[in-house]
Design a protein around this motif. Structure first.
Motif, PDB file in Angstrom:
ATOM      1  N   SER A 154       0.827  -1.202   0.000  1.00 42.11           N
ATOM      2  CA  SER A 154       0.000   0.000   0.000  1.00 42.11           C
ATOM      3  C   SER A 154       0.860   1.250   0.000  1.00 42.11           C
ATOM      4  O   SER A 154       0.583   2.215  -0.724  1.00 42.11           O
ATOM      5  N   GLU A 155       1.901   1.251   0.812  1.00 40.50           N
ATOM      6  CA  GLU A 155       2.788   2.415   0.834  1.00 40.50           C
ATOM      7  C   GLU A 155       3.481   2.594  -0.505  1.00 40.50           C
ATOM      8  O   GLU A 155       3.654   3.718  -0.994  1.00 40.50           O
ATOM      9  N   PHE A 156       3.861   1.478  -1.132  1.00 39.34           N
ATOM     10  CA  PHE A 156       4.504   1.533  -2.447  1.00 39.34           C
ATOM     11  C   PHE A 156       3.545   2.148  -3.474  1.00 39.34           C
ATOM     12  O   PHE A 156       3.914   3.054  -4.229  1.00 39.34           O
ATOM     13  N   ASN A 157       2.291   1.678  -3.496  1.00 43.50           N
ATOM     14  CA  ASN A 157       1.316   2.242  -4.426  1.00 43.50           C
ATOM     15  C   ASN A 157       1.014   3.696  -4.110  1.00 43.50           C
ATOM     16  O   ASN A 157       0.757   4.509  -5.014  1.00 43.50           O
ATOM     17  N   PHE A 158       1.033   4.022  -2.817  1.00 45.29           N
ATOM     18  CA  PHE A 158       0.799   5.401  -2.417  1.00 45.29           C
ATOM     19  C   PHE A 158       1.885   6.321  -2.968  1.00 45.29           C
ATOM     20  O   PHE A 158       1.600   7.397  -3.505  1.00 45.29           O
ATOM     21  N   VAL A 159       3.125   5.912  -2.872  1.00 43.59           N
ATOM     22  CA  VAL A 159       4.236   6.729  -3.389  1.00 43.59           C
ATOM     23  C   VAL A 159       4.141   6.858  -4.905  1.00 43.59           C
ATOM     24  O   VAL A 159       4.365   7.939  -5.473  1.00 43.59           O
ATOM     25  N   LEU A 160       3.777   5.777  -5.591  1.00 43.30           N
ATOM     26  CA  LEU A 160       3.609   5.861  -7.043  1.00 43.30           C
ATOM     27  C   LEU A 160       2.485   6.818  -7.416  1.00 43.30           C
ATOM     28  O   LEU A 160       2.594   7.569  -8.395  1.00 43.30           O
ATOM     29  N   GLN A 161       1.412   6.788  -6.631  1.00 47.03           N
ATOM     30  CA  GLN A 161       0.300   7.706  -6.898  1.00 47.03           C
ATOM     31  C   GLN A 161       0.753   9.153  -6.729  1.00 47.03           C
ATOM     32  O   GLN A 161       0.429  10.018  -7.545  1.00 47.03           O
ATOM     33  N   ILE A 162       1.504   9.438  -5.691  1.00 48.66           N
ATOM     34  CA  ILE A 162       1.988  10.804  -5.477  1.00 48.66           C
ATOM     35  C   ILE A 162       2.944  11.203  -6.596  1.00 48.66           C
ATOM     36  O   ILE A 162       2.941  12.354  -7.053  1.00 48.66           O
ATOM     37  N   ALA A 163       3.759  10.260  -7.075  1.00 44.76           N
ATOM     38  CA  ALA A 163       4.650  10.561  -8.193  1.00 44.76           C
ATOM     39  C   ALA A 163       3.841  10.901  -9.439  1.00 44.76           C
ATOM     40  O   ALA A 163       4.201  11.821 -10.194  1.00 44.76           O
ATOM     41  N   ARG A 164       2.746  10.171  -9.669  1.00 49.03           N
ATOM     42  CA  ARG A 164       1.900  10.488 -10.810  1.00 49.03           C
ATOM     43  C   ARG A 164       1.267  11.869 -10.647  1.00 49.03           C
ATOM     44  O   ARG A 164       1.103  12.609 -11.629  1.00 49.03           O
ATOM     45  N   VAL A 165       0.903  12.217  -9.426  1.00 49.73           N
ATOM     46  CA  VAL A 165       0.345  13.552  -9.189  1.00 49.73           C
ATOM     47  C   VAL A 165       1.387  14.618  -9.506  1.00 49.73           C
ATOM     48  O   VAL A 165       1.075  15.651 -10.109  1.00 49.73           O
ATOM     49  N   PHE A 166       2.637  14.379  -9.103  1.00 51.15           N
ATOM     50  CA  PHE A 166       3.699  15.325  -9.446  1.00 51.15           C
ATOM     51  C   PHE A 166       3.792  15.504 -10.958  1.00 51.15           C
ATOM     52  O   PHE A 166       3.958  16.629 -11.454  1.00 51.15           O
ATOM     53  N   CYS A 167       3.699  14.409 -11.695  1.00 49.40           N
ATOM     54  CA  CYS A 167       3.760  14.511 -13.158  1.00 49.40           C
ATOM     55  C   CYS A 167       2.561  15.280 -13.687  1.00 49.40           C
ATOM     56  O   CYS A 167       2.684  16.050 -14.643  1.00 49.40           O
ATOM     57  N   ARG A 168       1.384  15.055 -13.081  1.00 50.53           N
ATOM     58  CA  ARG A 168       0.208  15.806 -13.489  1.00 50.53           C
ATOM     59  C   ARG A 168       0.387  17.298 -13.240  1.00 50.53           C
ATOM     60  O   ARG A 168      -0.198  18.125 -13.929  1.00 50.53           O
ATOM     61  N   MET A 169       1.181  17.643 -12.255  1.00 51.09           N
ATOM     62  CA  MET A 169       1.431  19.048 -11.939  1.00 51.09           C
ATOM     63  C   MET A 169       2.545  19.634 -12.782  1.00 51.09           C
ATOM     64  O   MET A 169       2.828  20.829 -12.682  1.00 51.09           O
ATOM     65  N   GLY A 170       3.204  18.810 -13.598  1.00 55.02           N
ATOM     66  CA  GLY A 170       4.315  19.296 -14.411  1.00 55.02           C
ATOM     67  C   GLY A 170       5.647  19.252 -13.710  1.00 55.02           C
ATOM     68  O   GLY A 170       6.636  19.754 -14.236  1.00 55.02           O
ATOM     69  N   CYS A 171       5.695  18.640 -12.535  1.00 51.05           N
ATOM     70  CA  CYS A 171       6.929  18.582 -11.747  1.00 51.05           C
ATOM     71  C   CYS A 171       7.543  17.187 -11.889  1.00 51.05           C
ATOM     72  O   CYS A 171       7.632  16.420 -10.916  1.00 51.05           O
ATOM     73  N   HIS A 172       7.944  16.839 -13.086  1.00 54.63           N
ATOM     74  CA  HIS A 172       8.435  15.499 -13.355  1.00 54.63           C
ATOM     75  C   HIS A 172       9.731  15.212 -12.604  1.00 54.63           C
ATOM     76  O   HIS A 172       9.964  14.080 -12.156  1.00 54.63           O
ATOM     77  N   ALA A 173      10.580  16.218 -12.478  1.00 54.26           N
ATOM     78  CA  ALA A 173      11.845  16.011 -11.773  1.00 54.26           C
ATOM     79  C   ALA A 173      11.599  15.692 -10.298  1.00 54.26           C
ATOM     80  O   ALA A 173      12.302  14.863  -9.707  1.00 54.26           O
ATOM     81  N   LEU A 174      10.606  16.338  -9.699  1.00 55.67           N
ATOM     82  CA  LEU A 174      10.288  16.047  -8.303  1.00 55.67           C
ATOM     83  C   LEU A 174       9.685  14.649  -8.156  1.00 55.67           C
ATOM     84  O   LEU A 174       9.906  13.982  -7.138  1.00 55.67           O
ATOM     85  N   ALA A 175       8.937  14.203  -9.150  1.00 55.09           N
ATOM     86  CA  ALA A 175       8.422  12.836  -9.120  1.00 55.09           C
ATOM     87  C   ALA A 175       9.561  11.831  -9.148  1.00 55.09           C
ATOM     88  O   ALA A 175       9.554  10.832  -8.423  1.00 55.09           O
ATOM     89  N   LEU A 176      10.553  12.104  -9.972  1.00 54.17           N
ATOM     90  CA  LEU A 176      11.713  11.213 -10.036  1.00 54.17           C
ATOM     91  C   LEU A 176      12.459  11.201  -8.709  1.00 54.17           C
ATOM     92  O   LEU A 176      12.876  10.144  -8.214  1.00 54.17           O
ATOM     93  N   ASP A 177      12.625  12.365  -8.101  1.00 55.88           N
ATOM     94  CA  ASP A 177      13.321  12.433  -6.819  1.00 55.88           C
ATOM     95  C   ASP A 177      12.548  11.685  -5.736  1.00 55.88           C
ATOM     96  O   ASP A 177      13.137  11.035  -4.869  1.00 55.88           O
ATOM     97  N   LEU A 178      11.230  11.791  -5.786  1.00 53.05           N
ATOM     98  CA  LEU A 178      10.412  11.104  -4.780  1.00 53.05           C
ATOM     99  C   LEU A 178      10.622   9.596  -4.829  1.00 53.05           C
ATOM    100  O   LEU A 178      10.872   8.961  -3.802  1.00 53.05           O
ATOM    101  N   VAL A 179      10.518   9.008  -6.019  1.00 56.36           N
ATOM    102  CA  VAL A 179      10.626   7.550  -6.109  1.00 56.36           C
ATOM    103  C   VAL A 179      12.060   7.084  -5.883  1.00 56.36           C
ATOM    104  O   VAL A 179      12.297   5.931  -5.487  1.00 56.36           O
ATOM    105  N   ARG A 180      13.034   7.958  -6.109  1.00 59.10           N
ATOM    106  CA  ARG A 180      14.430   7.581  -5.868  1.00 59.10           C
ATOM    107  C   ARG A 180      14.787   7.647  -4.390  1.00 59.10           C
ATOM    108  O   ARG A 180      15.617   6.867  -3.907  1.00 59.10           O
TER     109      ARG A 180
END
Length: 1321
Positions: A1186-1212
Motif C-alpha cells: 500500500s505504501e509503495f502504491n501510495f508513493v507511485l500515486q503521489i509521483a503520478r500527481v507530481f507529473c500531473r502538476m508538471g513537476c516530473h523532476a520532483l516525481a523522479l526524486d520522490l521515487v528515488r
C-alpha cells in the motif's frame, strides 16, 4: 490551433459561375447535391450550400444539382435539382452569411434544364419550354411569380441580356441561338450556327448605347463569333466578326500545334475588369517607357476588346478586336496581341475566366477543368511571357465516384493513410507534406468492411456475402474467414501491419500478411479472449502513440467491456492457449454505455446516456486503492448527442480526445493540476465547428499523423492541421505541451513545490538564473526571453545543495580575519537582486504566464527572500503555511479586482474564483508547526493588523493553535476587533466571544457606551445580574431560545454561553450557522483544552463525518490527532477511507471521492509516521504494498502538476522504513543555510529517525516486579531487513512489537530500596 488547411469538396464538371464582391471574387459550381463556393484567388473554401437545407426530402435521394445561376446585383444563388429550384442570398455586414432566400418547384414533373437570374428576374428552361418568373413579397416571404411560359425547344442555355430586353437560348437539338422578348416571351430572332453552340455571353459597354449590347457565341470548334445590332434594326443582331484558331495565329505557328490544331479554349476578357487593372498598373509606372508599359497604355487608350485562347500545347494567345463600340461597326479588325511559350498551362482547360484580384495591379485567372487559380501580372502576360502567370492553387482531377456520400473513415495504425468509405465504394488517401495534404491512392467498389495498411499503400476489403477478405495488391490475395462483424488493422512486428477481425461469436481472428514472393493473406490464429463471461463489447484500441515507433508490441490492441462496465486491455501473445494477454483492468461501474474508445496510452472514454443528459467519463488504467481510475466526468445535453470519439497524443505523450457531435468537434486535453485550484483534470481546449462551411452533419472524424484531423460531412472532406495561421495562435500540440507538459524551472508551481519539499537552495539558484536572464532582456528589449533548463540532477538527492548564499564573512579558523566577498551582487541571492528582479518582472512579465501565475511568482520570490532572512525563526511547516496563506490572499485580491469575477458583481465567474478560506491542508501545516507565535503574528499582519472572526475562520486559526493561553488571548483580540469594526461600536458583535471568555462585566461596560442602541436599557438591566445563580442562567437560556425564534443565531449562541450551556451554543453554531470552526473555538476556549466532552462530541459527530463525506484526509487526520487517536491520524493519509470507517466506532453515513491528488500527503505522512508511539502503531498497520502504491500515486500527481523532476526524486529517495527509536551515531552533516533545508523529498533514514519518540499510549507491563538497580538500558532494536511483500504487514507489526518493548523498558522505574541510601552513607 487547428486551422482548416485543405478541403476536398469535389471538382467542377464544367463551367463555373462567379460572384464579384468588393473584397474579392467567389467562384461557384455544383458538386453532387451541393453548391461549392470558393475564393477565386486561392481556391479556399468559403461555403458549401446543401440543397437539403431547403428541400430536406432530397437528402436521401441519389440526385445531383443540374443547373446553377448567380444574380450578381442581388447576390443571389439559384440552383435546381430535377423539378426543384432553391435560392440563397448573401447577407451580413461583412457579406459573409448565406441565408435561405426562396424556393420554387415546377409542376407536372418537368425537370429544369437551364437557369439564369438577373435583377429579380428568373428564367427557367425545362424540357417542355421556357418560362420567366419575377420576385415578389407575399405574406412576408419572398416568392417567385410566373410571368410567362412558352412551349419551345428544350433550352440548354439561357442568358438575360444586360438590358433585360432579351433572353438568348441554345438547345442540344439544333445549332440555333434564339432570342426571346423578356416581357412577352415572343421569339424575336433565330441565329443559325454551323456547329453546336457550347457557350454564349452578352457584352455590355458604357461606351456604347444602353440598348444595343453585343452577343458573343462559342461553337464546338472553339470559334468565337461577334454579333452586333443592325443599323436600321437595332433589335436584330448580325454577325460582324469571328475568331478561330487560324485567324488568330500565323500559319507556321498554327501548324506546330500538331494533329489537332482546333483543340483550344477561348474566352472574352471583361473589358471593365481589364481596364481597371491596367489603369492601376499604369498609375504605378508613370515614368516607365518600356515596351511592356507602352503596350498596356495602347490597350487602355484604344479600348480594344481582348480575347484569350488556351491552346493544346499549353500556350496562351491574346487576341484583340478593335472598334466594336464604333457605329456603324464597319472598321472592326482583329489581330494577335501576344502569344506565350508552350507549357504556360500544364493541361488544356475546358473553361477559362479572368477576375479581379485582391491586389488591384494583378488579375486572377481561373481554369476549369482542371480547377486551378493563377495570379496574372498584366505587364508580363500581355507581353507574351510565361512568367506572367503564377499558380496560386490547384484542385484535384474530378472523379465521379467521389461525389458519393461518406459513411466512415478508417485509418492506418500510424495515421499515415486513411480509407474513405462511401455509399458506393471508396478510396484511400495518403497523408503527405507533414499532414497538410492528402494524396489519392487505391479505390474499391463495394465492401462491408475495409482496412487500410502500410501508410495507405495497401487496402483490404471484406464481403459478408462471400465471407472473403480481399487484399488489393498485385496480384490480388484472398482469404476465406468466418463471419466478420468488425475489422481493423493493428501494429505488428512484421514487415506489414496485421488485420484483426471480430466474429459474430466474439472470437478474434488474427491475420498476417506474408511477402514471399507476393503479398499473401495468412490466418495466424483464431481465439477467444480468456474471460469468464462473454464481453458486451470488444473494440479496437486507437493507436495514438505514434511517436513511439519502438516497442510496438507493448501497444494494446483490444479493449473489452463487460456488462458491469469493467474495462480490460489486451495484446496478442505468442505461446499461450488463448493467444491474448490482459494488460490491465479498470472497474468503472458504468452500464448501458452508448460509445466507448480506448487509446494505446490506456486512456479510455465511456459515454452513457442518462435521463438528464449524456455522461462522458475518462478513465486511466492505473487503478489502485489510491486511484479509482476516473479522471474526468462531464455531462452533455441530449439536444446534440455525441456521435464519435477518437484519441491522439502529442510527441511527449499528452492525450487529446476528440468528441464529435452533429456539427462540431470538441477537443479535450489534460489540464495540469495546480496546488491551489481545483480545476478539472480535463478541459475543452479547442472547438471546430463546420457549420460555418457546410450544413451537412458530420459523418465521421478521425486523427491522422502529425496532429492532422480529418472530418467527413456529406461527400466532402475537411483537413485541419496545426499550422498557426494567425499571430496570436499557436499549434495545438504546442499549446497542450505548454498547458500540461513539464514546467519550466522558474514556473511558480515548480518553485512552490520545491519550497514545500525543502529545496530552498535550488529555488535560490533558479531565482538567480532568472534574474540574470531578465536583466539581459531588460537591457536589450529586442532580445527574446530564453530559459536554459536546469539539469534534472539538481532536483535529485544531494545534487542541489550547492551553496549559493552571499558569503559576506567567512572564517577558516577561530582567530582568522574574515574573507571579503568578491562576487558581484547579481550572481548571489540577495535583497538587492530580488528587489531588482521584481521591479523588472512587474515592468515586463514573463511570456506564457497567466496574471495569477505572474503574481504568484513575484510573491514566491519575495517569500524566498524572507525565508532566507528569517531562517532561524520559522520551521518547515510554518513556511508551508505562510506560502499558502499568501497565495490565498493573492488569488482573492485578483478575483475581487477582476470585473468578471463573482465577488466584484460581474456576470461571468472565473475558473479560479473567490475562496472563503484556506484549505484544511494549509491549516494542518500550521497545526504541526513549532513556530505558531510567528505564524499568528504573520496571519494578523495579512489581515491588516485587525483580524475579525471571518479572517480567523478563513485562516483556521482556532484549528491550528495549540496553546490554550494563545487561544484565549486571540479570541479576546477578535472580540475587540469585532466590536471596533463597525462605526457604531455594536456590543452584540462581540458578545459571543467575550461570554466564551467569561467577561460578562466587560460586555456590560460596552453596553453603557451604546446609547444609540434600542436594546441598551434592557441589556444593561439584564447583564447587571449574577449569572452564577441558577435562576439567572435559566433566564439567559430562555432569552436564547427567544433569539432563536427571531433567527438571531449568533446572539442566541452568546446567551446560551451566558446561561452556561456550551452544548447548546455549539449546536447553534453547527446547525444554524454551519460553522464548525466557531463551535470548535468556543469549545476549546470554554473547556480550557482539547479533551473536553463537547469538543470530542464535535469531532466525533461533525468533523470526522464531514471529512469522510468530502474525502478530506487532512481534516480527518487533524480530528483523529485531536482525539488522541494518532494511529488513525497516520493511517487515514494512506489507507482507503472505507477501511478506516470499518475500523471505527463512529458512524460514517457517506464516504466521498478519495482525494489522493495532493503530493503534500506524502510529506505529512513522512513526518508523522514515526513521530509518536501511536503514529508508529498506525504506520505498522499499513502494508508495504500500500505504501509503495501510495508513493507511485503521489509521483503520478507530481507529473500531473508538471513537476516530473520532483516525481523522479520522490521515487528515488523514498525509504520504506519501519518505526524505530534507535539512536544513530553522530554523523557529520554539511551546514544548511537554515533549518528548513532538506536533501531530498523524503529524508534519508538516518536523518529521519528521531533520537526520541513521544510516548502517547499506555504500555502494559509484562514483568511482575521492577528491577532494584536504578540502571536503565535500552533494549536493542532488531536490525532492519528488507520487507517481503507476502509477510510485510506481519513484519511491520513485529517491528512495532520491538518498538513497544523498547519503549516499555525505557519507562521502567526502579523499586524503592533502603539499601540505596546506605550506599551513600
Amino acid at each position: 490551433m487547428l486551422d482548416l488547411l485543405k478541403t476536398f469538396t469535389g471538382c467542377p464538371a464544367g463551367a463555373l459561375n462567379q460572384l464579384v464582391l468588393p473584397h474579392g471574387t467567389l467562384i461557384l459550381y455544383p458538386s453532387a447535391d451541393s453548391v461549392v463556393i470558393l475564393d477565386a484567388s486561392n481556391l479556399n473554401l468559403v461555403r458549401v450550400l446543401a440543397f437539403g437545407e431547403i428541400y430536406p426530402g432530397t437528402q436521401h435521394l441519389n440526385q445531383s444539382i443540374s443547373c446553377l445561376a448567380v444574380d450578381s446585383a442581388m447576390k443571389v444563388i439559384v440552383a435546381s435539382m430535377n423539378t426543384h429550384i432553391a435560392a440563397w442570398s448573401l447577407s451580413g455586414t461583412q457579406n459573409d452569411t448565406w441565408r435561405v432566400h426562396s424556393s420554387l418547384s415546377l409542376t407536372d414533373g418537368d425537370p429544369v434544364t437551364t437557369l439564369d437570374c438577373r435583377s429579380g428576374l428568373l428564367s427557367v428552361g425545362s424540357q417542355k419550354g421556357l418560362s420567366v418568373y419575377t420576385l415578389i413579397l407575399e405574406n412576408d416571404l419572398l416568392t417567385w411569380s410566373k410571368k410567362w411560359e412558352a412551349r419551345v425547344t428544350t433550352p440548354s442555355l439561357a442568358k438575360f441580356a444586360p438590358t433585360l430586353a432579351f433572353i438568348a437560348t441554345t438547345s442540344h437539338h439544333d445549332n440555333l441561338v434564339r432570342l426571346y422578348s423578356t416581357t412577352s416571351g415572343r421569339l424575336v430572332q433565330g441565329i443559325p450556327h454551323p456547329r453546336p453552340v457550347t457557350d454564349l455571353m452578352w457584352r455590355f459597354s458604357q461606351a456604347s448605347r444602353s440598348d444595343d449590347p453585343a452577343l458573343y457565341t462559342i461553337t464546338s470548334d472553339s470559334t468565337l463569333r461577334i454579333f452586333l445590332p443592325v443599323i436600321d434594326a437595332p433589335h436584330r443582331l448580325q454577325l460582324h466578326a469571328s475568331l478561330d484558331l487560324f485567324s488568330s495565329l500565323p500559319f507556321l505557328v498554327a501548324a506546330k500545334l500538331g494533329s489537332h490544331p482546333r483543340k483550344s479554349t477561348v474566352v472574352w476578357l471583361d473589358k471593365e475588369v481589364v481596364r481597371r487593372t491596367i489603369k492601376a498598373v499604369l498609375a504605378s509606372n508613370t515614368e516607365d517607357a518600356s515596351p511592356q508599359v507602352q503596350r498596356l497604355r495602347e490597350i487602355d487608350e484604344e479600348g480594344w476588346d481582348l480575347f484569350v485562347r488556351a491552346l493544346g500545347d499549353g500556350s496562351m494567345l491574346v487576341s484583340a478586336v478593335a472598334n466594336i463600340d464604333r457605329r456603324p461597326p464597319t472598321l472592326i479588325r482583329q489581330f494577335a496581341l501576344s502569344h506565350t511559350s508552350a507549357d504556360a498551362l500544364s493541361q488544356l482547360p475546358s473553361h477559362l475566366y479572368l477576375f479581379p484580384h485582391p491586389n488591384i495591379t494583378s488579375l486572377t485567372m481561373v481554369t476549369s477543368t482542371p480547377l486551378a487559380s493563377f495570379e496574372v501580372s498584366p505587364l508580363a502576360f500581355f507581353d507574351g511571357q510565361s512568367a506572367g502567370l503564377h499558380l496560386n492553387a490547384k484542385g484535384l482531377d474530378r472523379l465521379p465516384h467521389e461525389e458519393s456520400r461518406i459513411r466512415k473513415l478508417v485509418r492506418t495504425p500510424a495515421g499515415r493513410g486513411v480509407a474513405v468509405v462511401r455509399t458506393n465504394g471508396g478510396e484511400v488517401w495518403r497523408v503527405i507534406e507533414g499532414g497538410s495534404q492528402l494524396a489519392r491512392g487505391r479505390r474499391w467498389s463495394n465492401a462491408e468492411y475495409v482496412v487500410v495498411l502500410d501508410g495507405g499503400e495497401l487496402v483490404a476489403t471484406y464481403s459478408s456475402e462471400t465471407s472473403v477478405l480481399t487484399l488489393h495488391s498485385e496480384p490480388i490475395s484472398t482469404l476465406t474467414v468466418p463471419s466478420i462483424i468488425n475489422l481493423f488493422s493493428a501494429p505488428s512486428k512484421t514487415a506489414h501491419e496485421c488485420i484483426v477481425g471480430l466474429t459474430s461469436d466474439s472470437s478474434i481472428v488474427y491475420i498476417h500478411i506474408d511477402s514471399n514472393p507476393n503479398l499473401t493473406l495468412r490466418l495466424h490464429s483464431q481465439n477467444n479472449l480468456p474471460l469468464a463471461q462473454p464481453p458486451k463489447l470488444i473494440l479496437p484500441v486507437d493507436p495514438m502513440s505514434w511517436s513511439r515507433e519502438s516497442s510496438l508490441e507493448e501497444h494494446d490492441t483490444l479493449l473489452s467491456i463487460s456488462d458491469d462496465g469493467e474495462l480490460s486491455f489486451w495484446i496478442p501473445e505468442e505461446g499461450t492457449s488463448s493467444g491474448w494477454r490482459c494488460t490491465g483492468n479498470v472497474k468503472t461501474g458504468r452500464k448501458n454505455f452508448a460509445l466507448a474508445s480506448c487509446s494505446s496510452a490506456k486512456k479510455s472514454v465511456l459515454v452513457v446516456r442518462l435521463p438528464d443528459g449524456e455522461e462522458l467519463t475518462i478513465w486511466d488504467s492505473k487503478e489502485s486503492e489510491f486511484a479509482s481510475g476516473l479522471e474526468h466526468r462531464i455531462m452533455f445535453s441530449t439536444s446534440e448527442p455525441i456521435s464519435d470519439l477518437d484519441w491522439t497524443s502529442t510527441p511527449d505523450n499528452q492525450s487529446i480526445l476528440a468528441v464529435g457531435f452533429m456539427h462540431h468537434v470538441e477537443f479535450l486535453c489534460q489540464q495540469r493540476k495546480t496546488y491551489f485550484d481545483d480545476d478539472p483534470a480535463w478541459a475543452i481546449c479547442w472547438k471546430v465547428d463546420i457549420r460555418n462551411y457546410i450544413s451537412y452533419p458530420i459523418r465521421d472524424s478521425i486523427w491522422l499523423a502529425n496532429g492532422s484531423f480529418l472530418i467527413a460531412a456529406g461527400h466532402q472532406l475537411f483537413l485541419f492541421g496545426q499550422t498557426a495561421l494567425q499571430k496570436d495562435q499557436e499549434p495545438l500540440f504546442q499549446y497542450i505541451a505548454r498547458h500540461n507538459g513539464p514546467l519550466e524551472d522558474y514556473h511558480p508551481q515548480m518553485l512552490l513545490q520545491c519550497l514545500l519539499w525543502g529545496k530552498a537552495e535550488l529555488v535560490k539558484q533558479i531565482i538567480v538564473a532568472l534574474s540574470r536572464i531578465v536583466k539581459a532582456v531588460h537591457e536589450d528589449p529586442t532580445q527574446d526571453f530564453h530559459w536554459n533548463t536546469f539539469p534534472v540532477e539538481h532536483y535529485l538527492s544531494g545534487q542541489h545543495m550547492i551553496p549559493n548564499k552571499k558569503p559576506s564573512k567567512r572564517y577558516n579558523f577561530l582567530f582568522s580575519t574574515p574573507q571579503e566577498n568578491s562576487l558581484p551582487d547579481e550572481t548571489v541571492f540577495s535583497r538587492h537582486m530580488v528587489e531588482t528582479l521584481i521591479e523588472q518582472l512587474e515592468a515586463r512579465p514573463l511570456p506564457h504566464l497567466t496574471p495569477n501565475e505572474h503574481a504568484h511568482l513575484l510573491v514566491l520570490i519575495q517569500t524566498t527572500l524572507e525565508i532566507e532572512e528569517q531562517r532561524r525563526a520559522l520551521d518547515a511547516n510554518g513556511l508551508r503555511y505562510v506560502i499558502s496563506m499568501r497565495s490565498f490572499y493573492i488569488l482573492n485580491r485578483r478575483v475581487t479586482s477582476d470585473p468578471s469575477s463573482p465577488r466584484s458583481n460581474g456576470a461571468t465567474p472565473r475558473s479560479t474564483g473567490w475562496r472563503e478560506r484556506l484549505r484544511y491542508r494549509d491549516m494542518i501545516w500550521a497545526f504541526h508547526s513549532e513556530s505558531q507565535g510567528l505564524l499568528l503574528s504573520t496571519s494578523t499582519a495579512a489581515c491588516n493588523g485587525r483580524m475579525l472572526w471571518s479572517d480567523a475562520r478563513a485562516l483556521g486559526v482556532f484549528i491550528w493553535l495549540n496553546s490554550v493561553e494563545s487561544l484565549r488571548a486571540h479570541m479576546e483580540v477578535i472580540a475587540r476587533n469585532e466590536y471596533m469594526a463597525g462605526d457604531n461600536r455594536d456590543p452584540t458583535a462581540c458578545s459571543l466571544f467575550y461570554f466564551a471568555l467569561g467577561k460578562v462585566k466587560l460586555v456590560h461596560g460596552l453596553w453603557k457606551q451604546a446609547a444609540w442602541h434600542k436594546e441598551q436599557a434592557i441589556m444593561l438591566k439584564f447583564l447587571a445580574n449574577d449569572f452564577t445563580q441558577p435562576q439567572r442562567r435559566t433566564a439567559a437560556l430562555k432569552n436564547a431560545y427567544a433569539l432563536l425564534g427571531k433567527q438571531r443565531f449568533e446572539y442566541a449562541a452568546a446567551f446560551f454561553l451566558l446561561g452556561g450551556s456550551l452544548k447548546d451554543a455549539v449546536h447553534v453554531c453547527l446547525k444554524h450557522l454551519s460553522d464548525f470552526q466557531l463551535a470548535i473555538a468556543l469549545a476549546r476556549v470554554v473547556e480550557g483544552g482539547s479533551d473536553g466532552p463537547v469538543l470530542r462530541d464535535i469531532l466525533h459527530n461533525t468533523v470526522i463525518p464531514t471529512a469522510f463525506r468530502q474525502g478530506n484526509r487532512w481534516l480527518g487526520s487533524w480530528a483523529f490527532w485531536m482525539l488522541n487517536r494518532r494511529d488513525f491520524a497516520v493511517r487515514i493519509l494512506v489507507t482507503p477511507l472505507r477501511d478506516i470507517a470499518d475500523a471505527l466506532d463512529i458512524q460514517v453515513a457517506e464516504i466521498g471521492e478519495p482525494h489522493y491528488d495532493d503530493p503534500s500527503l506524502a510529506l505529512l505522512f513522512s513526518q508523522l509516521r514515526s513521530k509518536t508511539l501511536q503514529t508508529a502503531k498506525g504506520t505498522s498497520e499499513i502494508s508495504g504494498r500500500s505504501e509503495f502504491n501510495f508513493v507511485l500515486q503521489i509521483a503520478r500527481v507530481f507529473c500531473r502538476m508538471g513537476c516530473h523532476a520532483l516525481a523522479l526524486d520522490l521515487v528515488r529517495s523514498w525509504s520504506f522504513e519501519r518505526p524505530s527509536i534507535s539512536v544513530p551515531a553522530p554523523t557529520e552533516l554539511p551546514p544548511t543555510p537554515y533549518a528548513t533545508s532538506r536533501r531530498s523529498l523524503a529524508l534519508d533514514p538516518k536523518l529521519r529517525r528521531r533520537s526520541t519518540i513521544m510516548i502517547d499510549m499506555d504500555i502494559a507491563s509484562t514483568t511482575p516486579t521492577r528491577r532494584v538497580s536504578p540502571d536503565r538500558s535500552l533494549a536493542k532494536v532488531p536490525t532492519q531487513e528488507p520487507i517481503k511483500e507476502e509477510s510485510d504487514l506481519l513484519a511491520r507489526k513485529a517491528g512495532l512489537g520491538s518498538l513497544l518493548k523498547s519503549a516499555k523498558q525505557d519507562v521502567q522505574v526502579p523499586e524503592f530500596s533502603m539499601d540505596l541510601f546506605d550506599s551513600f552513607g
